[in-house]
Scaffold this motif. Structure first.
Motif, PDB file in Angstrom:
ATOM      1  N   GLY A   1       0.778  -1.383  -0.004  1.00 32.72           N
ATOM      2  CA  GLY A   1       0.154  -0.071   0.030  1.00 32.72           C
ATOM      3  C   GLY A   1       0.810   1.201   0.098  1.00 32.72           C
ATOM      4  O   GLY A   1       2.056   1.137   0.480  1.00 32.72           O
TER       5      GLY A   1
ATOM      6  N   GLU B   1       2.911 -12.146   4.612  1.00 33.54           N
ATOM      7  CA  GLU B   1       1.844 -11.191   4.654  1.00 33.54           C
ATOM      8  C   GLU B   1       1.889 -10.360   6.026  1.00 33.54           C
ATOM      9  O   GLU B   1       2.034 -11.097   6.964  1.00 33.54           O
ATOM     10  CB  GLU B   1       0.380 -11.756   4.399  1.00 33.54           C
ATOM     11  CG  GLU B   1      -0.630 -10.725   4.395  1.00 33.54           C
ATOM     12  CD  GLU B   1      -1.750 -11.153   4.010  1.00 33.54           C
ATOM     13  OE1 GLU B   1      -2.977 -10.461   4.067  1.00 33.54           O
ATOM     14  OE2 GLU B   1      -2.013 -12.245   3.685  1.00 33.54           O
TER      15      GLU B   1
ATOM     16  N   VAL C   1      -7.526  -4.519  -0.818  1.00 27.32           N
ATOM     17  CA  VAL C   1      -6.366  -3.803  -0.577  1.00 27.32           C
ATOM     18  C   VAL C   1      -6.723  -2.523   0.150  1.00 27.32           C
ATOM     19  O   VAL C   1      -7.728  -1.887   0.064  1.00 27.32           O
ATOM     20  CB  VAL C   1      -5.599  -3.273  -1.965  1.00 27.32           C
ATOM     21  CG1 VAL C   1      -5.216  -4.387  -2.798  1.00 27.32           C
ATOM     22  CG2 VAL C   1      -6.338  -2.254  -2.795  1.00 27.32           C
ATOM     23  N   SER C   2      -5.487  -2.180   0.793  1.00 29.10           N
ATOM     24  CA  SER C   2      -5.492  -0.942   1.551  1.00 29.10           C
ATOM     25  C   SER C   2      -4.243  -0.032   1.469  1.00 29.10           C
ATOM     26  O   SER C   2      -3.397  -0.725   0.722  1.00 29.10           O
ATOM     27  CB  SER C   2      -5.915  -1.230   3.125  1.00 29.10           C
ATOM     28  OG  SER C   2      -4.571  -1.732   3.594  1.00 29.10           O
TER      29      SER C   2
ATOM     30  N   VAL D   1      -4.945 -11.341  -2.865  1.00 27.77           N
ATOM     31  CA  VAL D   1      -5.375 -10.397  -1.672  1.00 27.77           C
ATOM     32  C   VAL D   1      -6.922  -9.817  -2.110  1.00 27.77           C
ATOM     33  O   VAL D   1      -6.745  -9.211  -3.155  1.00 27.77           O
ATOM     34  CB  VAL D   1      -4.323  -9.289  -2.069  1.00 27.77           C
ATOM     35  CG1 VAL D   1      -4.742  -7.907  -1.030  1.00 27.77           C
ATOM     36  CG2 VAL D   1      -3.068  -9.623  -1.532  1.00 27.77           C
TER      37      VAL D   1
ATOM     38  N   ALA E   1      -2.952  -7.627  -7.295  1.00 26.23           N
ATOM     39  CA  ALA E   1      -3.156  -8.061  -5.918  1.00 26.23           C
ATOM     40  C   ALA E   1      -4.304  -9.208  -5.788  1.00 26.23           C
ATOM     41  O   ALA E   1      -3.957 -10.208  -5.142  1.00 26.23           O
ATOM     42  CB  ALA E   1      -3.755  -6.884  -5.160  1.00 26.23           C
TER      43      ALA E   1
ATOM     44  N   THR F   1      -1.445  -2.293   2.903  1.00 24.70           N
ATOM     45  CA  THR F   1      -1.502  -3.574   2.488  1.00 24.70           C
ATOM     46  C   THR F   1       0.156  -3.946   2.279  1.00 24.70           C
ATOM     47  O   THR F   1       1.049  -3.013   1.956  1.00 24.70           O
ATOM     48  CB  THR F   1      -1.847  -3.808   1.214  1.00 24.70           C
ATOM     49  OG1 THR F   1      -3.456  -3.848   1.312  1.00 24.70           O
ATOM     50  CG2 THR F   1      -1.462  -5.125   0.547  1.00 24.70           C
ATOM     51  N   GLU F   2       0.563  -5.170   3.107  1.00 25.93           N
ATOM     52  CA  GLU F   2       1.966  -5.735   2.731  1.00 25.93           C
ATOM     53  C   GLU F   2       2.179  -7.152   2.344  1.00 25.93           C
ATOM     54  O   GLU F   2       1.887  -7.976   3.365  1.00 25.93           O
ATOM     55  CB  GLU F   2       2.750  -5.144   3.968  1.00 25.93           C
ATOM     56  CG  GLU F   2       4.284  -5.505   3.856  1.00 25.93           C
ATOM     57  CD  GLU F   2       5.151  -4.914   4.795  1.00 25.93           C
ATOM     58  OE1 GLU F   2       6.337  -5.259   4.829  1.00 25.93           O
ATOM     59  OE2 GLU F   2       4.692  -4.034   5.467  1.00 25.93           O
TER      60      GLU F   2
END
Length: 350
Positions: A235, A333, A313-314, A310, A305, A317-318
């Motif tokens: 993100g 994650e 997403v935000s 995923v 993603a 996100t990682e």
């Protein structure tokens, strides 16, 4: 055919809006520019503006990004031999673009005020500046045959961005020679970097991986996301986490940063703008062999993603993947996912 026609119409309208907005921003300045005036100048409706850009700020970022990408495509590659030479060249190129006290307000004059007007945008810009410093710092380290000089690069960008602000707010204060000389002396600073103390778990997998086509903004070239290496989906508030991967990944493996956001409409333009400016900085100050291998891809609709599993997403996100043989071999994650995935061998038994 109908879909292609609609797409061509949309792209044509977007181009008209960009041209109209560029002219309005240049003539009136960003604050005084009205969305209705942009629409009228483009021969379109107000609704057409908002169907392409969620806000005037998003339109402004998109115009600045397009101009930065065009500028980054011009010129040859530098052949500097030392860290001092490279930082000096970077600083000279930067101060050469500073606005003169007698010149009209330049198009990007209100970039930082718009960045600071919104907390989410400000956090994203912080991470983008850290990403720029990371790229420049690794180029410095490669050029000097030393460890990465990321903190020195952060100091250089701090000095140069400060010079840009003072050139506008306090004309006559900035002395270009002093700015260049200060940046040239930064390689002598001693700084430290610390690897994360705690790492999230890493899953060993053998899953299919079909991310589709992608464009590497850092090198203005196609990016094959199925090549052997690490793909980090980050993100816009976690971009600096890629430093951990670059420090630890084997030299023969690709590293790709996939940028996602919960608000891509405004922030994608800011990402494109900053990455293009950094690409220009690297070209002007460093030989090709020293430019970091990091690829930067924007994923505005979250398609890449989603291919990585995923679901939402935000800005924080990682997720990090290790790819080998066109398949996902490792997945991590959460905070420090890049560090965790970069330390593992993709050939580890299941």
């Amino acid at each position: 055919m109908a879909k292609q026609t609609r797409l061509a119409t949309r792209e044509g309208n977007r181009a008209k809006l960009m041209a109209a907005a560029r002219a309005e921003f240049a003539e009136r300045g960003y604050p005084a520019t009205k969305v209705d005036a942009v629409a009228a100048r483009a021969g379109l409706t107000r609704g057409a503006v908002y169907s392409n850009f969620p806000s005037k700020r998003a339109l402004y970022f998109a115009v600045l990004a397009e101009d930065a990408e065009a500028a980054a495509a011009d010129g040859g590659q530098a052949r500097k031999k030392t860290q001092k030479d490279a930082l000096g060249a970077l600083a000279r190129a930067f101060v050469a673009r500073l606005p003169l006290a007698t010149a009209p307000t330049h198009l990007g004059a209100h970039l930082l005020s718009e960045v600071m007007a919104d907390d989410r945008t400000r956090q994203a810009y912080t991470q983008l500046m850290k990403l720029s410093a990371l790229q420049i710092g690794f180029a410095l380290g490669h050029l000097g045959g030393t460890r990465p000089r990321v903190r020195q690069a952060e100091a250089a960008l701090t000095i140069l961005e400060g010079a840009r602000q003072f050139a506008a707010a306090a004309p006559g204060l900035v002395e270009p020679f002093h700015i260049v000389q200060t940046c040239e002396n930064l390689p002598d600073l001693e700084t430290a970097w610390r690897f994360p103390d705690q790492l999230p778990p890493t899953k060993v997998l053998d899953d299919p991986w079909s991310p589709g086509e992608a464009r590497d903004l850092a090198h203005d070239a196609p990016a094959d996301l199925t090549s052997t290496g690490l793909v980090a989906i980050l993100g816009v508030h976690r971009l600096s986490a890629i430093e951990e991967a670059i420090r630890e990944m084997p030299d023969n493996e690709d590293i790709t940063l996939v940028v996602v956001s919960a608000d891509p409409g405004e922030l994608v333009g800011l990402v494109r703008l900053t990455v293009a400016e950094t690409r220009a900085h690297l070209r002007q100050a460093f030989p090709p062999a020293s430019v970091p291998r990091l690829r930067v891809v924007v994923d505005p609709d979250g398609a890449i993603a989603a291919a990585a599993g995923v679901t939402g997403v935000s800005d924080t996100t990682e997720v990090a993947l290790r790819i080998a043989g066109g398949r996902i071999k490792l997945r991590s994650e959460g905070f420090a996912a890049c560090a965790a995935s970069s330390l593992h061998d993709t050939k580890a038994p299941r």
